[in-house]
Design a protein around this motif. Structure first.
Motif, PDB file in Angstrom:
ATOM      1  N   VAL A   1       0.852  -1.196   0.000  1.00 47.21           N
ATOM      2  CA  VAL A   1       0.000   0.000   0.000  1.00 47.21           C
ATOM      3  C   VAL A   1       0.885   1.242   0.000  1.00 47.21           C
ATOM      4  N   PHE A   2       0.642   2.133  -0.958  1.00 39.58           N
ATOM      5  CA  PHE A   2       1.384   3.393  -1.063  1.00 39.58           C
ATOM      6  C   PHE A   2       0.542   4.506  -0.448  1.00 39.58           C
ATOM      7  N   LEU A   3       1.064   5.128   0.593  1.00 41.67           N
ATOM      8  CA  LEU A   3       0.381   6.259   1.226  1.00 41.67           C
ATOM      9  C   LEU A   3       0.928   7.519   0.582  1.00 41.67           C
ATOM     10  N   LYS A   4       0.032   8.323   0.013  1.00 42.62           N
ATOM     11  CA  LYS A   4       0.504   9.512  -0.686  1.00 42.62           C
ATOM     12  C   LYS A   4      -0.162  10.770  -0.147  1.00 42.62           C
ATOM     13  N   PRO A   5       0.521  11.900  -0.284  1.00 39.67           N
ATOM     14  CA  PRO A   5      -0.052  13.157   0.182  1.00 39.67           C
ATOM     15  C   PRO A   5      -1.089  13.651  -0.824  1.00 39.67           C
ATOM     16  N   PRO A   6      -1.981  14.563  -0.405  1.00 41.58           N
ATOM     17  CA  PRO A   6      -2.937  15.132  -1.359  1.00 41.58           C
ATOM     18  C   PRO A   6      -2.222  15.839  -2.514  1.00 41.58           C
TER      19      PRO A   6
ATOM     20  N   ILE B   1      -3.369   5.042  -1.285  1.00 43.82           N
ATOM     21  CA  ILE B   1      -4.341   5.706  -0.409  1.00 43.82           C
ATOM     22  C   ILE B   1      -3.837   7.127  -0.188  1.00 43.82           C
ATOM     23  N   VAL B   2      -4.720   8.106  -0.401  1.00 40.76           N
ATOM     24  CA  VAL B   2      -4.356   9.504  -0.170  1.00 40.76           C
ATOM     25  C   VAL B   2      -4.550   9.818   1.311  1.00 40.76           C
ATOM     26  N   ASN B   3      -3.507  10.351   1.932  1.00 39.92           N
ATOM     27  CA  ASN B   3      -3.600  10.724   3.348  1.00 39.92           C
ATOM     28  C   ASN B   3      -4.040  12.188   3.463  1.00 39.92           C
ATOM     29  N   ASP B   4      -5.322  12.431   3.153  1.00 41.95           N
ATOM     30  CA  ASP B   4      -5.882  13.776   3.285  1.00 41.95           C
ATOM     31  C   ASP B   4      -6.550  13.941   4.642  1.00 41.95           C
ATOM     32  N   ASP B   5      -6.887  12.817   5.280  1.00 43.89           N
ATOM     33  CA  ASP B   5      -7.490  12.799   6.603  1.00 43.89           C
ATOM     34  C   ASP B   5      -7.062  11.481   7.243  1.00 43.89           C
ATOM     35  N   VAL B   6      -6.427  11.565   8.400  1.00 41.89           N
ATOM     36  CA  VAL B   6      -5.841  10.365   9.016  1.00 41.89           C
ATOM     37  C   VAL B   6      -6.886   9.283   9.281  1.00 41.89           C
TER      38      VAL B   6
END
Length: 195
Positions: A121-126, A167-172
């Protein structure tokens, strides 16, 4: 969806909030086992031995790496080493318990070689601008370190295609719940505790 006994690997660029998402999982999803990495860097304020990391010196890290006791390890930002203890991960997977590894990109690539069946899973910023804001806002690095991390982050962002999902980490809370649902669990209702 991830089958029981399959490792989930969460990676992404520096300062994207991997540790924050992992902390949210630790707090709200006790059934998910989170791997605790070994590191040669000194503890940051509030970090606890065995909870956030196992803090070791270079000699001890060398012993673990040479004995094949690390599933992956890497030198991060040209300075400190981080690694994942292999035996703990294998024991949890053998029990069929959901396991999560929160690591950097180099580590994720090694895990792909050592455990190709894992779910990545790749966590990416907005946005890259938001990533820069988070890097600067953290205040834990000097300007030289921030510049190095920013260059690293730009390279790391390009690796997104290597992962099974992003997954975009726009809200934890939202990012955590999305990750947990991919792991085959039902997201819990948010309970805000006021002490």
């Amino acid at each position: 969806m991830v089958r029981p006994g399959r490792l989930t690997v969460l990676a992404g660029p520096t300062a994207v909030g991997k540790g924050t998402v992992a902390a949210d999982i630790r707090r709200r999803y006790e059934q998910i086992w989170l791997s605790v990495s070994v590191t040669t860097r000194p503890p940051r304020p509030g970090e606890q031995e065995g909870v956030h990391y196992y803090f070791v010196d270079d000699a001890e890290f060398d012993k673990l790496a040479e004995a094949g006791q690390l599933l992956e390890w890497a030198v991060v930002h040209g300075r400190h080493r981080y690694g994942t203890p292999r035996a703990a991960v294998e024991a949890v997977l053998a029990q069929g318990r959901p396991a999560l590894l929160e690591i950097d990109l180099q580590g994720a690539r090694q895990v792909r070689q050592n455990m190709p069946g894992a779910f990545f899973v790749f966590l990416k910023p907005p946005s890259l601008d938001e990533l820069v804001r988070r890097l600067v806002g953290r205040g834990t690095e000097d300007s030289e370190e921030r510049e190095r991390r920013l260059r690293t982050a730009e390279v790391e962002m390009a690796a997104e295609a290597e992962f099974d999902i992003s997954i975009v980490n726009d809200d934890v809370t939202r990012a955590t719940d999305e990750l947990v649902s991919w792991m085959g669990l039902t997201p819990t209702k948010r309970v805000d505790s006021h002490h």
